[in-house]
Design an enzyme around this catalytic site. Structure first.
Site, mmCIF file in Angstrom:
data_model
loop_
_atom_site.group_PDB
_atom_site.id
_atom_site.type_symbol
_atom_site.label_atom_id
_atom_site.label_comp_id
_atom_site.label_asym_id
_atom_site.label_seq_id
_atom_site.Cartn_x
_atom_site.Cartn_y
_atom_site.Cartn_z
ATOM 1 N N ARG A 1 38.450 8.428 186.074
ATOM 2 C CA ARG A 1 38.568 7.921 187.442
ATOM 3 C C ARG A 1 37.704 6.663 187.567
ATOM 4 O O ARG A 1 36.590 6.612 187.045
ATOM 5 C CB ARG A 1 38.090 8.963 188.465
ATOM 6 C CG ARG A 1 39.031 10.143 188.655
ATOM 7 C CD ARG A 1 40.347 9.744 189.350
ATOM 8 N NE ARG A 1 41.208 10.891 189.581
ATOM 9 C CZ ARG A 1 42.190 11.295 188.764
ATOM 10 N NH1 ARG A 1 42.448 10.632 187.654
ATOM 11 N NH2 ARG A 1 42.928 12.339 189.086
ATOM 12 N N HIS B 1 47.136 3.143 185.486
ATOM 13 C CA HIS B 1 47.019 4.608 185.609
ATOM 14 C C HIS B 1 48.247 5.309 184.990
ATOM 15 O O HIS B 1 48.978 6.031 185.682
ATOM 16 C CB HIS B 1 46.850 5.021 187.085
ATOM 17 C CG HIS B 1 46.210 6.371 187.247
ATOM 18 N ND1 HIS B 1 45.319 6.664 188.250
ATOM 19 C CD2 HIS B 1 46.346 7.521 186.527
ATOM 20 C CE1 HIS B 1 44.939 7.935 188.150
ATOM 21 N NE2 HIS B 1 45.544 8.471 187.104
HETATM 22 P P1 NAP Z 1 38.240 19.452 182.740
HETATM 23 O O1 NAP Z 1 38.965 20.366 181.811
HETATM 24 O O2 NAP Z 1 37.797 19.979 184.053
HETATM 25 O O3 NAP Z 1 36.952 18.922 181.934
HETATM 26 C C1 NAP Z 1 35.937 18.188 182.535
HETATM 27 C C2 NAP Z 1 34.814 18.010 181.536
HETATM 28 O O4 NAP Z 1 33.817 17.161 182.136
HETATM 29 C C3 NAP Z 1 34.122 19.332 181.192
HETATM 30 O O5 NAP Z 1 33.775 19.348 179.829
HETATM 31 C C4 NAP Z 1 32.864 19.303 182.053
HETATM 32 O O6 NAP Z 1 31.757 19.997 181.512
HETATM 33 C C5 NAP Z 1 32.547 17.812 182.055
HETATM 34 N N1 NAP Z 1 31.712 17.468 183.205
HETATM 35 C C6 NAP Z 1 31.970 17.647 184.512
HETATM 36 N N2 NAP Z 1 30.945 17.223 185.276
HETATM 37 C C7 NAP Z 1 30.013 16.784 184.416
HETATM 38 C C8 NAP Z 1 28.707 16.233 184.576
HETATM 39 N N3 NAP Z 1 28.163 16.082 185.780
HETATM 40 N N4 NAP Z 1 28.023 15.894 183.474
HETATM 41 C C9 NAP Z 1 28.545 16.082 182.237
HETATM 42 N N5 NAP Z 1 29.786 16.585 182.010
HETATM 43 C C10 NAP Z 1 30.487 16.929 183.090
HETATM 44 O O7 NAP Z 1 39.074 18.139 183.023
HETATM 45 P P2 NAP Z 1 40.258 17.515 182.148
HETATM 46 O O8 NAP Z 1 41.493 18.264 182.359
HETATM 47 O O9 NAP Z 1 39.767 17.321 180.755
HETATM 48 O O10 NAP Z 1 40.427 16.091 182.873
HETATM 49 C C11 NAP Z 1 39.344 15.200 183.004
HETATM 50 C C12 NAP Z 1 39.682 14.126 184.018
HETATM 51 O O11 NAP Z 1 40.648 13.234 183.476
HETATM 52 C C13 NAP Z 1 40.361 14.639 185.294
HETATM 53 O O12 NAP Z 1 39.415 15.131 186.218
HETATM 54 C C14 NAP Z 1 41.075 13.406 185.805
HETATM 55 O O13 NAP Z 1 40.238 12.706 186.696
HETATM 56 C C15 NAP Z 1 41.286 12.563 184.551
HETATM 57 N N6 NAP Z 1 42.710 12.405 184.216
HETATM 58 C C16 NAP Z 1 43.246 11.157 184.193
HETATM 59 C C17 NAP Z 1 44.564 10.977 183.855
HETATM 60 C C18 NAP Z 1 45.159 9.597 183.785
HETATM 61 O O14 NAP Z 1 46.392 9.456 183.755
HETATM 62 N N7 NAP Z 1 44.360 8.547 183.740
HETATM 63 C C19 NAP Z 1 45.363 12.081 183.559
HETATM 64 C C20 NAP Z 1 44.803 13.342 183.610
HETATM 65 C C21 NAP Z 1 43.462 13.493 183.931
HETATM 66 P P3 NAP Z 1 31.778 21.590 181.360
HETATM 67 O O15 NAP Z 1 32.831 21.879 180.315
HETATM 68 O O16 NAP Z 1 30.425 21.915 180.897
HETATM 69 O O17 NAP Z 1 32.139 22.164 182.690
HETATM 70 C C1 GLV Z 2 45.979 11.946 186.704
HETATM 71 O O1 GLV Z 2 45.244 11.054 186.929
HETATM 72 C C2 GLV Z 2 45.609 13.319 186.777
HETATM 73 O O2 GLV Z 2 44.488 13.625 187.193
HETATM 74 O O3 GLV Z 2 46.436 14.173 186.418
#
Ligand code: NAP
Ligand code: GLV
Length: 306
Positions: A221, A269
């Site tokens: 983000r 994005h």
């Molecule tokens: P997720 O499974 O919730 O994983 C988030 C990771 O970040 C976890 O390992 C978490 O740690 C860590 N984290 C959270 N807060 C933290 C902090 N304060 N300090 C250190 N580490 C922290 O999320 P995900 O599914 O991998 O997705 C991640 C992000 O990618 C989404 O939230 C979204 O914003 C973004 N995204 C973007 C796109 C795009 O098209 N650009 C697409 C999909 C997602 P813990 O494991 O210890 O809880």
């Molecule tokens: C895209 O940005 C998502 O969070 O799925």
């Protein structure tokens, strides 16, 4: 009883049709054309206009149409209801492929050769040496990216809130773990969720801790990054380049300095866009669960904000 799709920035005919097929006894309606707001018990939501969810008085549960829930939680009128998010192996694969492509772009110096082309300069150079990759966030997407690059033979470090163990990945956690996680990295990839704890986390002091000449990739983000600090790091050589798929304001305003910055690669994005055909089953399943009182899959922890 009906299901509302509140996703203003996408064409929804396909999603409506597929959900209607999966849930033949349920009316699937596209916001704002909701026949009877009191009949809506489940909403699929993405970047909703504030107040649109609160206007559904008998809603039982919310299904985010993406992985990140920050935009949903930003609505101050949001009712206190369970929220599920998308976790989809196909989405994860799309993200990893995007990151692999961006890494090749930098390894092959396509950024430099594009600039040389614009000046009609013929100057061969061997590929950039990229040995160490750091992934910030080791959740669904971050862990998959870290595992993928480790399997390719890169040195990989990663950082999460809580301690992790991933084969071939040097894992760090907590505030104190951030500096050592990034210290040796040639490329830093941000895959953190946007929460109060990560808002503007990647600031001037953060960029100054990176290896001189590192490359930064943000696919998480935009608001996790301090834009001015990023520009300063790109201008003083602390960073060699940045690939940005996400922005504090989207679409990125035409006057934003990122557009003119030669060492920034911008994508709109697109790194991992939710695919209707691969997520319909989990949305329909969560709808059924919300009807029977069973906990939805991929529930968001509202205290943590992700
Ligand atoms: P997720 O499974 O919730 O994983 C988030 C990771 O970040 C976890 O390992 C978490 O740690 C860590 N984290 C959270 N807060 C933290 C902090 N304060 N300090 C250190 N580490 C922290 O999320 P995900 O599914 O991998 O997705 C991640 C992000 O990618 C989404 O939230 C979204 O914003 C973004 N995204 C973007 C796109 C795009 O098209 N650009 C697409 C999909 C997602 P813990 O494991 O210890 O809880
Ligand atoms: C895209 O940005 C998502 O969070 O799925």
């Amino acid at each position: 009883m009906s299901l509302a799709l509140i996703i203003p920035d996408r064409k929804l005919d396909d999603l409506q049709q597929r959900l209607s097929q999966a849930l033949p006894d349920t009316r699937v309606e596209i916001w704002p054309d909701i026949t009877d707001p009191a009949a809506v018990e489940f909403a699929v939501v993405w970047k909703q206009p504030p107040g649109s969810v609160a206007a559904l008085p008998n809603l039982k549960a919310i299904q985010c149409f993406g992985a990140g829930v920050d935009a949903i939680l930003a609505d101050p009128t949001l009712p206190a209801l369970p929220i599920a998010r998308i976790v989809d192996p196909a989405l994860t694969q799309t993200m990893v492929r995007y990151l692999d492509g961006v890494l090749s772009y930098y390894r092959l110096r396509l950024d430099l050769f594009k600039q040389q082309q614009q000046q009609a300069v013929w100057q061969p150079k061997s590929p950039r040496r990229i040995a160490h990759i750091c992934v910030l966030g080791l959740g669904e997407l971050g862990a998959a990216a870290a595992n993928y690059f480790a399997a390719l033979g890169y040195q990989v470090s990663g950082w999460a809130r809580t301690a992790k163990q991933l084969a071939g990945v040097q894992c760090y956690s907590g505030d104190a773990g951030l500096a050592p996680a990034v210290a040796q990295a040639d490329v830093v990839i941000c895959l953190l969720p946007l929460t109060p704890a990560t808002d503007s986390l990647l600031d001037g002091p953060f960029f100054s801790r990176l290896k001189a000449g590192a490359i930064f990739i943000n696919v998480a983000r935009g608001a996790i990054v301090d834009d001015e600090a990023l520009l300063a790091a790109l201008n003083n050589g602390q960073l060699q380049g940045a690939c940005l798929d996400v922005f504090r304001q989207e679409p990125l305003p035409a006057q934003h300095p990122f557009w003119q910055q030669p060492n920034i690669l911008i994508t709109p994005h697109v790194s991992a866009v939710t695919n209707v055909s691969t997520v319909v089953a989990q949305i329909a399943d969560n709808y059924r669960r919300s009807q029977t009182g069973e906990a939805m899959a991929n529930l968001v922890n509202l205290n943590k904000g992700y």
